[in-house]
Design an enzyme around this catalytic site. Sequence first.
Site, short mmCIF file in Angstrom:
data_model
loop_
_atom_site.label_atom_id
_atom_site.label_comp_id
_atom_site.label_asym_id
_atom_site.label_seq_id
_atom_site.Cartn_x
_atom_site.Cartn_y
_atom_site.Cartn_z
N GLU B 215 30.11 22.32 -6.51
CA GLU B 215 29.54 23.07 -7.63
C GLU B 215 28.69 24.25 -7.18
O GLU B 215 28.61 25.25 -7.89
CB GLU B 215 28.73 22.15 -8.53
CG GLU B 215 27.59 21.43 -7.85
CD GLU B 215 26.97 20.42 -8.79
OE1 GLU B 215 27.01 19.24 -8.47
OE2 GLU B 215 26.47 20.83 -9.85
N SER B 268 20.83 20.93 -17.40
CA SER B 268 20.07 19.77 -17.86
C SER B 268 18.84 19.62 -16.96
O SER B 268 17.74 19.36 -17.41
CB SER B 268 20.92 18.51 -17.75
OG SER B 268 22.17 18.71 -18.34
N SER B 271 18.50 23.46 -10.37
CA SER B 271 18.73 23.56 -8.93
C SER B 271 18.31 24.95 -8.47
O SER B 271 18.56 25.93 -9.18
CB SER B 271 20.22 23.39 -8.60
OG SER B 271 20.49 22.03 -8.36
N ARG B 283 20.51 24.82 -0.69
CA ARG B 283 19.79 24.33 -1.86
C ARG B 283 18.35 24.08 -1.43
O ARG B 283 18.09 23.28 -0.54
CB ARG B 283 20.42 23.03 -2.35
CG ARG B 283 19.79 22.50 -3.63
CD ARG B 283 20.59 21.32 -4.16
NE ARG B 283 20.08 20.88 -5.45
CZ ARG B 283 19.02 20.08 -5.59
NH1 ARG B 283 18.38 19.66 -4.53
NH2 ARG B 283 18.62 19.71 -6.79
#
Lengths: 774, 446
Positions: B215, B268, B271, B283
């Site tokens: 993703e 939701s 990140s 990340r």
Amino acid sequence: MAECGASGGGSSGDGLDKSITLPPDEIFRNLENAKRFAIDIGGSLTKLAYYSTVQHKVARVRSFDHAGQDAERDRESPYEISVQEEVTPRLHFIKFENSYIEACLDFVRDHLVNTETKVIHATGGGAYKFKDLIEQKLGLRVAKEDVMTCLIKGCNFVLKNIPHEAFAYQKDADPEFRFQTNHPHIFPYLLVNIGSGVSIVKVETEDRFEWIGGSSIGGGTFWGLGALLTRTQKFDELLHLAARGQHANVDMLVQDIYGGAHQTLGLSGNLIASSFGKSATTDQEFFPEDMAKSLLHMISNDIGQLACFYARLHGLDRVYFGGFFIRGHPVTMRTITYSISFFSKGEVQALFLRHEGYLGAIGAFLKGAEQDNPDQYSWGENYAGSSGLMSSAPELGPAQGTLKGGTFDLLEMDRLERPLVSLPLLLDPASYVPDTVDLTDDALARKYWLGCFEDALDGVVKRAVASQPGAADAAERAEKFRHKYWDKLQTLRLQPFAYGTLTVRSLLDTREHCLNEFNFPDPYSQVKQKENGVALRCFRQVVQALDALAWEERQLALVRGLLAGNVFDWGAKAVSDVLESDPQFGFEEAKRKLEERPWLVDSYDTWLQRLKGPPHKCALIFADNSGVDVILGVFPFVRELLSRGTEVILACNSGPALNDVTYGESLLVAEHIAAMDPVIHSALGEERLLLMQTGSSSPCLDLSRLDERLAVLVQERGADLVVIEGMGRAVHTNYGAALRCESLKLAVLKNPWLATRLGGRLFSVIFKFEAPAQ
Amino acid sequence: MGTGRLRASMERPGRAAAPSAPSTGEPAPEEPDGRGQEPLRRRANSTSVSAAGTSAEGARRDRPSSYSSAAAASRQRLESLRKKRPLFPWFGLDIGGTLVKLVYFEPKDITAEEEEAEVESLKSIRKYLTSNVAYGSTGIRDVHLELKDLTLCGRKGNLHFIRFPTHDMPAFIQMGRDKNFSSLHTVFCATGGGAYKFEQDFLTIGDLQLRKLDELDCLINGILYIDSVGFNGRSQCYYFENPADPESQKLPFDLKNPYPLLLVNIGSGVSILAVYSKNNYKRVTGTSLGGGTFFGLCCLLTGCTTFEEALDMASRGDSTKVDKLVRDIYGGDYERFGLPGWTVASSFGNMMSKEKREAASKEDLARATLITITNNIGSIARMCALNENINQVVFVGNFLRINTIAMRLLAYALDYWSKGQLKALFSEHEGYFGAVGALLELLKIP
């Protein structure tokens, strides 16, 4: 953000309770001498601070006037004892619910005698709200102090002065509190104060601190949002709810999105992906418990993440958490601890403070007392007068100081005579732990020692009464002492962590504090006086016998003398039994009692080898008992060292503890010995033998809290040998202490349980000679 | 394709379309004793993508023999292979925690020959998707986002952006089965957590093999691609000129020097990625306080049922009735720490008081929830930017959809607390980048 709990929020509807009755000698003590008031009024609790003085009886020893005629008495006693009144400064801190503030202020005004006081220093959000009430009730002008400045000042103060102030919290561990050794350098550190919002402050020095960040998501968010979501109004009740909830019913977890763990990112399936992510529906009702738990996690995680950011950004690993969100609540300490460890990958440990609730009051007090220079002194927690840390686990509830209708928590700090510092010879002051056995950890040992101290209580009471034959109220005070100490022991059975790590040392110290509290400053003064007299009369004979021996034989005899002297110890029950029944129990008999070599721990051969080498430059000796021990054991040993060309610093307790020789007694004893012995005489004159005080009044020895002057001298003289003698100093404490120079730890095990535990028997010998630790 | 059936099966009254994005939020600890690892650092890894690609391709090759598809399909496939492009239909799917994002490329250059050869099911999909703006009661095509006259893999067409709630995934898969999608031999490129969660359902119910895609790779590729094609002649990226001014203008921003870039994806959860080049990113962190938290709390606090409703309430509320400000405590600025009086000292702090709880309206609560979540994201983003030494921050994700309040607040907060050092950037297609990235992966298939 700064703590601003006193929003008038949850507490405003409670009203003030005037019906409380306060026993004067239990809660607001020593008010008659009180001056310098400070008050910290938070959202639900008020903390009152004042400085007072305590008048104590102290036993003083002094030489007889040489013109004295009573030669008979002179032979019996080497010096005279007088009981004097001494005034010592003490800080009092009292914490109580805001609803009692009016009753408490009335009480304070009624008992206040000192009229010099004009100002009360006030901090906390409620200082404004209650300003008029305070001014009207006490007739003192309220001087407002900055909340954060007070908090930091208070934090510095407790970190410097209270051993085991900071602790890590471990859920499900026994004990759940893991106390930290005080770092000799407390700066720099990060203080994360979670009041209604969160303030993150970097503290660099005593006077320099900086607000480096904060968050509006804090205790007020938990409380306010929690009240909206659950209809539960009180903060504590919300925590109770949260403790019972299942947050996964409300939160969207990684597994809810992925069906399991997220493999490539390595995210476990039960991590929270979106707080309250499941509540985005109208199809479902949610339980208050689950929402409260989700909210608690959300806020704790957010704060932990932020704190880690700042800790990393500023390169700090000591992060203390405080504020009403934390304040002893296991639920929040647990979630914060977890969050910090998670976000820092274990690099940062969340630390909490035993006296966190008092920081503001301590700081406000210090601000107002600057002319007394309280920062220049060392202070010690008085175990007799302090409530200690109570587990406020929701299921337990507040346990301490519950009076009819109210809960009071006390902290008392005594000003110590002199500043205390670490012994410069410690290998690593930051990791030094004085105590050998952690009784909070070791349940078996705890059970034994608590029982042991309970069993010994009768004897201590008896001795206390006997030590003051002229005092009519001695029996009554001794009974009060008995109750006080008994209560402490029972508290410690339930809450072993109440005063930091529970140790034999803390049990002994607590007993000394309780004895002092009821004016039994030195129950052993006459015993010590008598023993010193007896031992001094034997000195010449003992020394002559030693001098007659060949060198090698003499070395062993000196060591055996040291050990035999150590059998004389009123602190150990087995010995006091023998001594009580047979006062003629003598030095020779003690020697016969000694275990034959090889001893339980025996590095005598190495020691002997070492003695064949070059003399030590300077030996630092921590003496133990009065009488035979110091006079016939330690002094001959000192004499031998002096003869080898080694300088000696003999360090004795500043104040009395059991039958330990005090500094004052050591001066008189040395004077008498010098009169008999030219070696000692010249060494004293030439300052090759120096008598110093340790700064302590404990039967044990904390090498991280020693008289500053002793530490300086040790450095100046380049001490390269430390001798620690006796069970309290060399076994209960310091048995594992790592020193940068050679050390000799010796003791006779006079406690059968301890002896068995160490693999020996009663009167087994510990003789531990160690090379400098690496 | 029976649109009536789809509508029926997708109808779930009372459901809300919530914001999401192809991200999971910060793996916030669940239970203090849970042993979660936080993968803070991670480099883009192209090998994992190509490995996934290989297996998917293998599956695709095996397919035709096992189905009684027409000769037309075989012809089309041969032609596609010749032109090195995948079979139609071209989809990119991003299945988030709350929303599914679907991008669909509608070829506009279909030749008569092609049209003739086009199987019926393919044609009906095209017609169904392009002739409707809503699908069932919950599926929505964001018409205003449609990218026109795009050239993809040598084909000209329009790119459509469609979203529906993740809880309707079963209906979506059922539709795929009913319409015999598997006969099209297409590859479903999917990213987001749902690509994993629903993989088995796709296979067993729809007989469809998903090609699961990373993703974060999809997100970054999607952003870079969409930025490069612009927005029908306009700029994709924009910022607020003078964030302190509530009337400040939205201005185009030319992302010609995109690196380094802090990418904050607010679905939701949230990140946060630090992007140094197309293939070099990590990340940094994330938080579980995201769009799902805003909407979830709003539902609990106000009883609202849609994201739109929650935002509408928030736009009419006053958060200062709910939050405790610095001036509520200090009467003004807290000068000791240089905090202006308007700073929120405690989110929901006034709600500790019963009287104030009773005085707060649902609109006030919705506004405070929005402000709380947005400020917190801004604050974490700012810390990351500081730690990573990056000064342009791009906020994406469906939390920002029609959410001007949050965007302006992020722009203002970043500017104010960084003293003008940090710039907040936004993007028109805020929540669709993961799906676009998935589509791009499809087109890489030889």
